[in-house]
Design a protein around this motif. Structure first.
Motif, PDB file in Angstrom:
ATOM      1  N   GLY A   1       0.744  -1.389  -0.176  1.00 44.99           N
ATOM      2  CA  GLY A   1      -0.177  -0.060  -0.032  1.00 44.99           C
ATOM      3  C   GLY A   1       1.027   1.243  -0.008  1.00 44.99           C
ATOM      4  N   VAL A   2       0.305   2.166   0.229  1.00 41.22           N
ATOM      5  CA  VAL A   2       0.973   3.614   0.109  1.00 41.22           C
ATOM      6  C   VAL A   2       2.062   3.793   1.231  1.00 41.22           C
ATOM      7  CG1 VAL A   2      -0.630   5.098   1.453  1.00 41.22           C
ATOM      8  CG2 VAL A   2       0.722   6.235  -0.373  1.00 41.22           C
TER       9      VAL A   2
ATOM     10  N   VAL B   1       6.467  -7.209  -0.767  1.00 43.22           N
ATOM     11  CA  VAL B   1       5.714  -8.336  -0.893  1.00 43.22           C
ATOM     12  C   VAL B   1       4.143  -7.891  -0.696  1.00 43.22           C
ATOM     13  CG1 VAL B   1       5.251 -10.795  -0.185  1.00 43.22           C
ATOM     14  CG2 VAL B   1       7.278  -9.681   0.089  1.00 43.22           C
TER      15      VAL B   1
ATOM     16  N   ASP C   1      -2.501  -7.224  -5.576  1.00 42.06           N
ATOM     17  CA  ASP C   1      -1.853  -6.266  -6.321  1.00 42.06           C
ATOM     18  C   ASP C   1      -1.314  -4.985  -5.655  1.00 42.06           C
ATOM     19  OD1 ASP C   1      -1.945  -7.274  -8.941  1.00 42.06           O
ATOM     20  OD2 ASP C   1      -3.992  -6.601  -9.192  1.00 42.06           O
TER      21      ASP C   1
ATOM     22  N   SER D   1      -3.841  -2.708  -3.791  1.00 44.22           N
ATOM     23  CA  SER D   1      -5.093  -3.124  -3.610  1.00 44.22           C
ATOM     24  C   SER D   1      -5.750  -2.951  -2.295  1.00 44.22           C
ATOM     25  CB  SER D   1      -5.199  -4.503  -4.146  1.00 44.22           C
ATOM     26  OG  SER D   1      -4.328  -5.376  -3.046  1.00 44.22           O
TER      27      SER D   1
ATOM     28  N   SER E   1      -5.332   1.719  -0.476  1.00 40.58           N
ATOM     29  CA  SER E   1      -4.602   2.905  -0.895  1.00 40.58           C
ATOM     30  C   SER E   1      -4.778   3.450  -2.223  1.00 40.58           C
ATOM     31  CB  SER E   1      -3.080   2.462  -0.902  1.00 40.58           C
ATOM     32  OG  SER E   1      -2.764   2.333   0.290  1.00 40.58           O
TER      33      SER E   1
ATOM     34  N   ASN F   1      -9.197   5.909  -2.174  1.00 40.87           N
ATOM     35  CA  ASN F   1      -9.414   6.663  -1.376  1.00 40.87           C
ATOM     36  C   ASN F   1      -9.773   8.119  -1.992  1.00 40.87           C
ATOM     37  OD1 ASN F   1      -6.809   8.172  -1.173  1.00 40.87           O
ATOM     38  ND2 ASN F   1      -6.192   5.931  -0.913  1.00 40.87           N
ATOM     39  N   ALA F   2      -9.948   8.956  -1.056  1.00 39.23           N
ATOM     40  CA  ALA F   2     -10.205  10.537  -1.631  1.00 39.23           C
ATOM     41  C   ALA F   2      -9.333  11.156  -1.923  1.00 39.23           C
ATOM     42  CB  ALA F   2     -10.850  11.252  -0.602  1.00 39.23           C
ATOM     43  N   GLY F   3      -7.810  10.678  -1.686  1.00 40.27           N
ATOM     44  CA  GLY F   3      -6.526  11.420  -1.901  1.00 40.27           C
ATOM     45  C   GLY F   3      -6.264  12.828  -1.406  1.00 40.27           C
TER      46      GLY F   3
ATOM     47  N   GLU G   1       0.909 -14.142  -0.449  1.00 38.85           N
ATOM     48  CA  GLU G   1       0.622 -13.842   0.957  1.00 38.85           C
ATOM     49  C   GLU G   1       1.694 -14.235   2.082  1.00 38.85           C
ATOM     50  OE1 GLU G   1      -3.378 -14.965   1.785  1.00 38.85           O
ATOM     51  OE2 GLU G   1      -3.066 -14.241   3.885  1.00 38.85           O
ATOM     52  N   VAL G   2       1.942 -13.241   2.688  1.00 43.08           N
ATOM     53  CA  VAL G   2       3.041 -13.688   3.889  1.00 43.08           C
ATOM     54  C   VAL G   2       2.208 -14.463   4.907  1.00 43.08           C
ATOM     55  CG1 VAL G   2       4.446 -12.961   5.683  1.00 43.08           C
ATOM     56  CG2 VAL G   2       4.648 -11.844   3.384  1.00 43.08           C
TER      57      VAL G   2
ATOM     58  N   ALA H   1       4.178  -3.389   6.881  1.00 44.75           N
ATOM     59  CA  ALA H   1       3.139  -2.223   6.399  1.00 44.75           C
ATOM     60  C   ALA H   1       1.881  -2.743   5.981  1.00 44.75           C
ATOM     61  CB  ALA H   1       3.963  -1.400   5.566  1.00 44.75           C
TER      62      ALA H   1
ATOM     63  N   TYR I   1     -16.301   3.571   1.687  1.00 42.36           N
ATOM     64  CA  TYR I   1     -16.738   3.329   0.249  1.00 42.36           C
ATOM     65  C   TYR I   1     -16.144   4.865  -0.706  1.00 42.36           C
ATOM     66  CZ  TYR I   1     -19.608  -0.037   2.383  1.00 42.36           C
ATOM     67  OH  TYR I   1     -20.266  -0.841   3.370  1.00 42.36           O
TER      68      TYR I   1
ATOM     69  N   ALA J   1     -16.464  10.026  -1.595  1.00 41.97           N
ATOM     70  CA  ALA J   1     -15.862   9.231  -0.461  1.00 41.97           C
ATOM     71  C   ALA J   1     -16.286   9.083   0.874  1.00 41.97           C
ATOM     72  CB  ALA J   1     -14.515   9.078  -0.530  1.00 41.97           C
ATOM     73  N   GLY J   2     -16.692   8.285   1.505  1.00 42.01           N
ATOM     74  CA  GLY J   2     -17.224   8.347   3.121  1.00 42.01           C
ATOM     75  C   GLY J   2     -17.773   7.143   3.598  1.00 42.01           C
TER      76      GLY J   2
ATOM     77  N   SER K   1      -2.081  11.002   3.148  1.00 45.11           N
ATOM     78  CA  SER K   1      -1.563  12.238   3.933  1.00 45.11           C
ATOM     79  C   SER K   1      -0.127  12.208   4.393  1.00 45.11           C
ATOM     80  CB  SER K   1      -2.351  12.893   4.972  1.00 45.11           C
ATOM     81  OG  SER K   1      -2.364  14.256   4.856  1.00 45.11           O
TER      82      SER K   1
HETATM   83  C1  LIG Z   1     -13.174   5.929   1.698  1.00 46.07           C
HETATM   84  C2  LIG Z   1     -11.782   6.310   2.143  1.00 46.07           C
HETATM   85  C3  LIG Z   1     -11.389   7.379   1.906  1.00 46.07           C
HETATM   86  C4  LIG Z   1     -10.093   7.769   2.341  1.00 46.07           C
HETATM   87  N1  LIG Z   1      -9.671   9.119   2.012  1.00 46.07           N
HETATM   88  C5  LIG Z   1      -8.176   9.463   2.365  1.00 46.07           C
HETATM   89  C6  LIG Z   1      -7.765  10.677   2.269  1.00 46.07           C
HETATM   90  O1  LIG Z   1      -8.506  11.487   1.651  1.00 46.07           O
HETATM   91  N2  LIG Z   1      -6.735  11.116   2.701  1.00 46.07           N
HETATM   92  C7  LIG Z   1      -5.892   9.934   3.439  1.00 46.07           C
HETATM   93  O2  LIG Z   1      -4.585  10.523   3.665  1.00 46.07           O
HETATM   94  N3  LIG Z   1      -6.296   8.976   3.637  1.00 46.07           N
HETATM   95  C8  LIG Z   1      -7.593   8.512   3.243  1.00 46.07           C
HETATM   96  N4  LIG Z   1      -7.923   7.251   3.539  1.00 46.07           N
HETATM   97  C9  LIG Z   1      -7.244   6.482   4.348  1.00 46.07           C
HETATM   98  C10 LIG Z   1      -6.150   5.804   3.551  1.00 46.07           C
HETATM   99  O3  LIG Z   1      -6.703   5.071   2.336  1.00 46.07           O
HETATM  100  C11 LIG Z   1      -5.310   4.727   4.445  1.00 46.07           C
HETATM  101  O4  LIG Z   1      -4.953   5.255   5.544  1.00 46.07           O
HETATM  102  C12 LIG Z   1      -4.407   3.989   3.816  1.00 46.07           C
HETATM  103  O5  LIG Z   1      -4.400   3.605   2.307  1.00 46.07           O
HETATM  104  C13 LIG Z   1      -3.401   3.093   4.346  1.00 46.07           C
HETATM  105  O6  LIG Z   1      -2.339   2.608   3.732  1.00 46.07           O
HETATM  106  P1  LIG Z   1      -1.665   1.276   4.167  1.00 46.07           P
HETATM  107  O7  LIG Z   1      -0.290   1.038   3.012  1.00 46.07           O
HETATM  108  O8  LIG Z   1      -1.237   1.281   5.547  1.00 46.07           O
HETATM  109  O9  LIG Z   1      -2.471   0.121   4.079  1.00 46.07           O
HETATM  110  P2  LIG Z   1      -3.397  -0.535   2.758  1.00 46.07           P
HETATM  111  O10 LIG Z   1      -3.202   0.185   1.553  1.00 46.07           O
HETATM  112  O11 LIG Z   1      -4.405  -1.125   2.949  1.00 46.07           O
HETATM  113  O12 LIG Z   1      -2.053  -1.616   2.348  1.00 46.07           O
HETATM  114  C14 LIG Z   1      -1.994  -3.032   3.107  1.00 46.07           C
HETATM  115  C15 LIG Z   1      -1.496  -3.901   1.952  1.00 46.07           C
HETATM  116  O13 LIG Z   1      -0.954  -5.095   2.858  1.00 46.07           O
HETATM  117  C16 LIG Z   1      -1.218  -6.245   2.135  1.00 46.07           C
HETATM  118  N5  LIG Z   1      -1.488  -7.334   2.842  1.00 46.07           N
HETATM  119  C17 LIG Z   1      -2.135  -7.637   4.116  1.00 46.07           C
HETATM  120  N6  LIG Z   1      -1.768  -8.612   4.715  1.00 46.07           N
HETATM  121  C18 LIG Z   1      -0.698  -9.315   3.821  1.00 46.07           C
HETATM  122  C19 LIG Z   1      -0.002 -10.318   3.987  1.00 46.07           C
HETATM  123  N7  LIG Z   1      -0.282 -11.220   4.930  1.00 46.07           N
HETATM  124  N8  LIG Z   1       0.981 -10.957   2.985  1.00 46.07           N
HETATM  125  C20 LIG Z   1       1.289  -9.694   2.034  1.00 46.07           C
HETATM  126  N9  LIG Z   1       0.418  -8.526   1.777  1.00 46.07           N
HETATM  127  C21 LIG Z   1      -0.274  -8.281   2.692  1.00 46.07           C
HETATM  128  C22 LIG Z   1      -2.662  -5.850   1.432  1.00 46.07           C
HETATM  129  O14 LIG Z   1      -2.937  -6.713   0.422  1.00 46.07           O
HETATM  130  C23 LIG Z   1      -2.464  -4.244   1.166  1.00 46.07           C
HETATM  131  O15 LIG Z   1      -2.098  -4.099  -0.175  1.00 46.07           O
HETATM  132  C24 LIG Z   1      -9.157   6.995   3.181  1.00 46.07           C
HETATM  133  C25 LIG Z   1      -9.754   5.637   3.451  1.00 46.07           C
HETATM  134  C26 LIG Z   1     -11.121   5.160   2.762  1.00 46.07           C
HETATM  135  C27 LIG Z   1     -11.661   3.792   3.127  1.00 46.07           C
END
Ligand SMILES: Cc1cc2nc3c(=O)[nH]c(=O)nc-3n(C[C@H](O)[C@H](O)[C@H](O)COP(=O)(O)OP(=O)(O)OC[C@H]3O[C@@H](n4cnc5c(N)ncnc54)[C@H](O)[C@@H]3O)c2cc1C
Length: 423
Positions: A16-17, A36, A40, A43, A46, A49-51, A227-228, A256, A280, A314-315, A393
């Motif tokens: 993710g991001v 890893v 994708d 997926s 990240s 979302n609303a960006g 998947e880990v 992460a 969503y 988004a909300g 952010s």
């Molecule tokens: C509707 C909505 C709107 C949002 N709008 C904003 C916004 O405007 N601004 C903002 O800053 N944030 C926003 N967010 C929040 C933001 O989307 C999340 O905080 C951010 O994407 C989290 O990133 P992440 O990398 O921690 O998690 P994720 O993007 O969920 O990434 C985690 C990754 O880990 C992988 N993973 C999980 N388990 C395993 C495993 N066992 N092995 C290998 N891979 C694994 C998953 O497949 C996934 O790709 C919004 C969220 C939502 C739902």
């Protein structure tokens, strides 16, 4: 058939991001990095979302009054908040910690920390945006408008404006006419708005593609759809991780994995208080070019973002565990919010199912701060998760901090309050 073991300086679990930004700053320092992901890149939460990149979001969710407001919303199926009742000890413990943190003291502790992280992240986005030879991710720093229709919405915006002034962040209360001047050619049915000029927005899916392109150029290896399953440990040391297909060993590991992180740390005997909070989004391609600034529809808690391909809405925040199924009633509440503020933003009656509707899981901590730091008991594991509604952010500063923690460099921001053992 299993692949042979491969060795890296750092393996990042989660594309993710947060994982990609961590990989980026590590790889920039010349480390060999593998990312890893079980699916994708992007997926999880990240891409859809609303960006919004929002220094103005310096108030943690755990704040006074939030429990009372949440309980009221729980009784209304069209409200922006819901907790699915279930006998889950982790959820009960999380809610207990959240209730304990929902006070003024927590707000006073978190505001300077979040503000500092947001502002540093914003500066890093500017750097990433200016870097040449990579695809654009639609970064625009042209502010954010919060609109309100009710007295309660006005009070919320007024309070945010006063708090912003107290920490020297620009914010301005606007009349409906002043709002109209900023988003011209749209009829509005509002009571007023708040103008937050420091905020920015970007296209989150394009950000993931841009990071992938940068990382590929720097030599990162990607293992997607893997998947880990297991961490192999030796005493307080992670030796390698295993997926169904391969084993990857490394000097250092970064977890992460967003909302999935607690499920993974459990096998290491570590209880991390993160709950998934579903939200969503849906796109309106026919509104392309009709909006020049991102909005928050305060009373409905809906974000509206102008993107190259249309306008995204988004909300909602549903605490229903690891579950990305769509609840059409709550998506309809997002759809219905828009024309209440901007009558011409009547969204087409799409099927309220995937792929028209996207669902993502925000990783929520009970005190509203992310977790960034070393994991106790495992000397070579760092955790970067729990960014809640602010993961986009805060991604660049998180990635930078992760790289500094791993490389033993002076951190760009204070990390003591972000430690996993604070709970
Ligand atoms: C509707 C909505 C709107 C949002 N709008 C904003 C916004 O405007 N601004 C903002 O800053 N944030 C926003 N967010 C929040 C933001 O989307 C999340 O905080 C951010 O994407 C989290 O990133 P992440 O990398 O921690 O998690 P994720 O993007 O969920 O990434 C985690 C990754 O880990 C992988 N993973 C999980 N388990 C395993 C495993 N066992 N092995 C290998 N891979 C694994 C998953 O497949 C996934 O790709 C919004 C969220 C939502 C739902």
């Amino acid at each position: 058939m299993r692949g042979s073991e491969q060795d890296f300086d750092v393996v990042v679990v989660g594309g993710g991001v947060i994982g990609l930004c961590s990989a980026y700053y590590l790889q920039q320092q010349g480390r060999s990095v593998a990312v890893v992901d079980k699916a994708d890149l992007g997926s999880g939460s990240s891409s859809g979302n609303a960006g919004l990149v929002v220094p103005s979001h310096f108030v943690p969710m755990a704040a006074p009054g939030v429990i009372r407001q949440g309980l009221g919303w729980m009784l209304n199926p069209d409200s922006p908040f819901y907790i699915k009742p279930r006998a889950d000890l982790d959820l009960i413990q999380w809610l207990w910690k959240f209730a304990k943190a929902s006070n003024q003291k927590n707000v006073e502790r978190c505001v300077p920390i979040l503000l500092d992280l947001h502002l540093k992240s914003l500066a890093l986005y500017e750097e990433l945006h200016e870097a040449e030879a990579v695809s654009s991710f639609g970064f625009e720093q042209n502010g954010l408008l919060m609109l309100y229709r009710t007295e309660a919405g006005e009070e919320e915006c007024q309070e945010l404006t006063e708090m912003s002034h107290a920490i020297d962040l620009p914010a301005e209360m606007l009349t409906p006419e002043q709002v109209s001047a900023r988003i011209p050619n749209l009829e509005l049915t509002i009571r007023g708005g708040t103008w937050l000029p420091k905020d920015a927005h970007l296209n989150p899916a394009a950000l993931i593609l841009s990071l992938r392109e940068r990382l590929t150029n720097l030599g990162t290896t990607f293992f997607t759809h893997q998947e880990v399953k297991e961490f192999k440990t030796e005493g307080g040391h992670i030796r390698e991780i295993e997926t169904h297909y391969t084993s990857l060993s490394a000097k250092e590991f970064v977890l992460a994995s967003g909302a999935w992180s607690p499920g993974i740390t459990k096998q290491l005997g570590l209880n991390v208080p993160i709950q998934a909070a579903k939200g969503y989004s849906l796109m309106a391609p026919d509104l392309k070019g009709k909006l020049n600034l991102p909005l928050i529809l305060t009373d409905s808690k809906v974000a509206v973002t102008p993107l190259a391909e249309g306008v995204r809405f988004a909300g909602t925040l549903e605490m229903a565990g690891i579950d990305t199924s769509i609840n059409p009633r709550r998506v309809r509440a997002i759809q219905n919010a828009a024309p209440q503020f901007i009558p011409s933003f009547r969204l087409a009656e799409e099927k309220l199912t995937k792929p028209e509707v996207w669902a993502g899981l925000r990783p929520l901590t009970p005190d509203g701060l992310p977790i960034i730091g070393r994991v106790p008991r495992f000397e070579n594991l760092a955790l970067a998760a729990g960014h809640g509604m602010m993961g986009v952010s805060l991604a660049p500063i998180t990635g930078k901090l992760v790289s500094e923690i791993i490389l033993g460099a002076a951190p760009s921001a204070a990390t003591a309050d972000l430690a996993v053992n604070r709970f």
